[in-house]
Design an enzyme around this catalytic site. Structure first.
Site, PDB file in Angstrom:
ATOM      1  CB  CYS A   2      -0.870   0.042   1.240  1.00 26.93           C
ATOM      2  SG  CYS A   2      -1.677  -1.485   1.616  1.00 26.93           S
ATOM      3  NE  ARG A  27       4.436   1.765  -0.993  1.00 24.00           N
ATOM      4  CZ  ARG A  27       5.423   1.530  -0.143  1.00 24.00           C
ATOM      5  NH1 ARG A  27       6.638   1.955  -0.419  1.00 24.00           N
ATOM      6  NH2 ARG A  27       5.216   0.894   0.972  1.00 24.00           N
ATOM      7  CD1 TRP A  75      -1.869  -6.433  -2.912  1.00 26.81           C
ATOM      8  CD2 TRP A  75       0.130  -5.598  -3.409  1.00 26.81           C
ATOM      9  NE1 TRP A  75      -1.194  -7.364  -3.660  1.00 26.81           N
ATOM     10  CE2 TRP A  75       0.018  -6.882  -3.976  1.00 26.81           C
ATOM     11  CE3 TRP A  75       1.306  -4.882  -3.606  1.00 26.81           C
ATOM     12  CZ2 TRP A  75       1.041  -7.463  -4.705  1.00 26.81           C
ATOM     13  CZ3 TRP A  75       2.321  -5.470  -4.328  1.00 26.81           C
ATOM     14  CH2 TRP A  75       2.184  -6.730  -4.880  1.00 26.81           C
ATOM     15  CG  ASN A  99       1.832   0.658   4.025  1.00 28.66           C
ATOM     16  OD1 ASN A  99       1.659  -0.546   3.922  1.00 28.66           O
ATOM     17  ND2 ASN A  99       2.851   1.293   3.486  1.00 28.66           N
ATOM     18  N   GLY A 100       0.316  -1.563   6.322  1.00 30.99           N
ATOM     19  CA  GLY A 100       0.865  -2.526   7.282  1.00 30.99           C
ATOM     20  C   GLY A 100      -0.220  -3.510   7.699  1.00 30.99           C
ATOM     21  CD  GLU A 480      16.713 -17.218  -9.354  1.00 26.93           C
ATOM     22  OE1 GLU A 480      16.275 -17.944 -10.264  1.00 26.93           O
ATOM     23  OE2 GLU A 480      16.486 -16.001  -9.306  1.00 26.93           O
ATOM     24  CE  LYS A 484      17.644 -13.361 -11.455  1.00 27.54           C
ATOM     25  NZ  LYS A 484      16.463 -14.067 -11.053  1.00 27.54           N
ATOM     26  CD  GLU A 487      16.799 -13.467 -15.575  1.00 28.62           C
ATOM     27  OE1 GLU A 487      17.136 -13.524 -14.377  1.00 28.62           O
ATOM     28  OE2 GLU A 487      15.644 -13.215 -15.930  1.00 28.62           O
ATOM     29  CG  HIS A 503      27.715 -38.615 -13.295  1.00 34.76           C
ATOM     30  ND1 HIS A 503      28.087 -39.932 -13.258  1.00 34.76           N
ATOM     31  CD2 HIS A 503      27.469 -38.263 -12.011  1.00 34.76           C
ATOM     32  CE1 HIS A 503      28.040 -40.374 -12.005  1.00 34.76           C
ATOM     33  NE2 HIS A 503      27.670 -39.365 -11.223  1.00 34.76           N
ATOM     34  CE  LYS A 599       9.519  -8.226 -12.597  1.00 33.01           C
ATOM     35  NZ  LYS A 599      10.677  -8.956 -12.051  1.00 33.01           N
TER      36      LYS A 599
END
Ligand code: F6R
Length: 604
Positions: A2, A27, A75, A99-100, A480, A484, A487, A503, A599
């Site tokens: 939020c 946000r 949100w 917010n929270g 991962e 990264k 990319e 192997h 994205k």
């Protein structure tokens, strides 16, 4: 998550508020609202969806002269994204934005309901305004009532409250969620969740600290610290460019997002950890009933989170778990049985392949769950149940904080499953919860570490390839790390299970082959070490990441001595993110928008 704005002044309040909210769009939000108080009259507008809807609703509202106002982009966490749940929330004569998460809202709500207060929304926020008004009846002043109300709140919050009994004052409190207050030479005052709405409006701002509270009038900003003592506001001047303000001083969004992982992980866990169990308010306990198997499905980074978590589901909940790449599952005529829980993981909730597999699972009458960062996305709307990761909008195309929050949710979910299936002792669950609570501190970026990685990165700009290697959950983390680097640096990198190198891939070993070795103390250290030694003996250049010094490494990146391998996982994750970013920076690449990538991949 939020966003909040506030304004005191005479310059077109409505536009200041809505344009401020526009600056906070990044946000993420699913509804928005404003409340403007002039004399003793409130004008309030709320709308679900984009700010355009709010603008349209408030089109005929043209406030003139002095007023105060608060605005919010929401949100959803407690309650669906509806107009009733959108902020500002009304009491009798006051409005609040927040917010929270108020963790003890249910207890406060029960208390207020017993006093005859009725609630309009399903949010945790609404208790704030009613509690304030309850205290206002006996307190000597609105500020006294605000203080008493604040003392009852548990959880995280940034709050603005306005009331007709003091129509020139905005009351504020901050604890765990961001809030800035600003002023300009014209006497106007502003509030916002980050710098960007204030650029060009306020010359000086105070970055409120946790515990700070007080009130602002046209004449002054009155501040108290967490212990309730008067405090002098510490003003700073604002940066001039909006883009750099959104990046909050970081060079790239990716860098900012790596640095804010501690904060968003705290949000991810907020209200979900009890002493001895993990609790997802949004999940019906029936979701676990009759489930004999879990099938996880995703793409890219989200797939790596799925793969890593499969180790946790089998280890903690002793449940058979399989992992699928969505684009593969779609066409392999899979066996989808109704006693399997189908879990899709997606940052965006819109990835075409993952969405399609979710439709297949629904058609096969499986129970479905989505772990997602975007409420109201196609997957969230389609799945039987959803858990939001609460990472806030991720702008860097290379995913960082979204992955971190997915991993935290999946770790928590494996413990919730373990509890439901009775496969872990209560004490063992409590022990892991204690480690989960350490996550925000564990991912905090240490300046010295970042500097070391920056310096090291210059040795990794060439070569014929990278192998990221690890075992157990550190194998998906190796995948991962390699993704990264690929990319954003455009260098060739592969993730591999350490034990598999001999192997085949070991044939590539020479000084121009870079091995990034994930060597956690708490997970198969000796086994991994032997595999790394095999590569070192064949002259591969080794960069070891570990808390144990390793003499055969050409480069060594130390992590802290941790008690649990998942904490080592999260700390190494940050190291890998920083390493790929610093290599990409040295190669002069566009870190936030790498070539050929989008994205959200909404095409097959
Ligand atoms: C990599 C990255 C992608 C996404 C993938 C799935 O940094 O972000 O690999 O993870 O495109 O996207 P979501 O999670 O939105 O389904």
């Amino acid at each position: 998550m939020c966003g909040i704005v506030g304004y005191i002044g005479s310059n077109n309040i409505k536009d200041v508020l809505i344009e401020g909210l526009q600056e906070l769009e990044y946000r993420g939000y699913d509804s928005a609202g404003i409340a403007v108080l002039q004399n003793t009259d409130f004008a309030v507008y709320k709308a679900v969806g984009k700010l355009e809807n709010l603008r349209n609703k408030a089109a005929s509202f043209a406030p003139e002269g002095f007023g105060i106002g608060i605005g919010h982009t929401r949100w959803a966490t407690h309650g669906k994204p509806t107009e009733l749940n959108a902020h500002p929330h009304l009491g009798q004569s006051s409005y609040v934005v927040h917010n929270g998460i108020i963790e003890n809202y249910q207890e406060l709500k029960n208390e207020l309901v017993a006093q005859g207060v009725s609630f309009l929304s399903q949010t945790d926020t609404e208790v704030i305004v009613h509690l304030f008004e309850a205290y206002l009846k006996t307190a000597g002043s609105p500020f006294e009532a605000f203080k008493q109300m604040r003392a009852r709140l548990e959880g995280a919050y940034a709050i603005l409250l306005v009331t007709t009994s003091e129509p020139e004052t905005i009351y504020f409190a901050k604890h765990g969620s961001p809030m800035i207050v600003g002023r300009n030479r014209g006497g106007e005052k502003f509030f916002a969740s980050s710098d960007s709405p204030l650029i060009g409006l306020a010359q000086e701002v105070v970055y409120l600290k946790d515990g700070d509270f007080g009130y602002v009038t046209p004449a002054a900003i009155t501040l108290y610290d967490g212990s309730g003592n008067p405090a002098a506001p510490l003003f700073s001047t604002l940066p001039e460019s909006k883009l750099s303000a959104q990046k909050e001083g970081f060079r790239f969004f990716m860098e900012k997002e790596i640095y804010e992982q501690g904060e968003v992980l705290a949000d991810t866990m907020l209200g979900r950890l009890k002493e001895q169990e993990v609790y997802f308010e949004e999940l019906d306990p029936q979701l676990f009933a009759g489930v004999n198997e879990i099938k996880l499905c995703a793409c890219g980074t989200s797939y790596h989170a799925a793969l890593a978590s499969s180790y946790l589901f089998e280890r903690h909940a002793r449940i058979r778990t399989s992992v699928e790449i969505a684009s593969e599952l779609r066409y392999k005529e899979p066996l989808l049985s109704p006693d399997t829980l189908f879990v899709v993981i997606s940052q965006s909730g819109e990835t075409a392949d993952t969405l399609e597999t979710l439709k297949m699972a629904k058609a096969a009458e499986m129970k479905t769950l989505v772990i997602c960062n975007v409420d109201n996305s196609s997957m969230v709307r389609l799945a039987d149940a959803s858990i939001l990761t609460r990472a806030g909008i991720e702008k860097g195309v290379a995913s960082t904080k979204a992955f971190a929050t997915q991993m935290a949710v999946l770790w928590m979910l494996s413990l919730a499953f373990a509890k439901a299936r009775g496969t872990m002792e209560t004490g063992a669950i409590a022990e892991q919860i204690r480690h989960l609570r350490e996550l925000p501190a564990c991912v905090r970026v240490d300046d010295a570490l970042h500097e070391r990685i920056k310096r090291l990165s210059k040795r990794y700009l060439h070569g014929h390839g990278f192998f990221f290697i690890g075992r157990d959950v550190f194998y998906p983390l190796a995948l991962e790390g390699a993704l990264k680097l690929k990319e954003i640096s455009y260098l060739h990198a592969e993730g591999y299970p350490s034990g598999e190198m001999k192997h085949g891939p070991i044939a590539l070993a020479d000084p121009e082959l870079f091995t990034i070795a994930l060597m956690p103390k708490n997970m198969l250290y000796d086994k991994t070490k032997s595999n790394v030694e095999e590569l070192s003996a064949r002259d591969s250049t080794i960069c070891a990441i570990s808390d144990k010094p390793f003499e055969k490494a050409d480069d060594f990146i130390p992590i802290h001595d941790r008690e649990h391998y998942m904490l080592e996982f999260f700390e190494m994750m940050v190291v890998l993110q920083l390493l790929s970013m610093e290599v990409a920076v040295r190669l002069g690449n566009d870190v936030d928008m790498p070539r050929n990538l989008a994205k959200s991949v909404t095409v097959e």
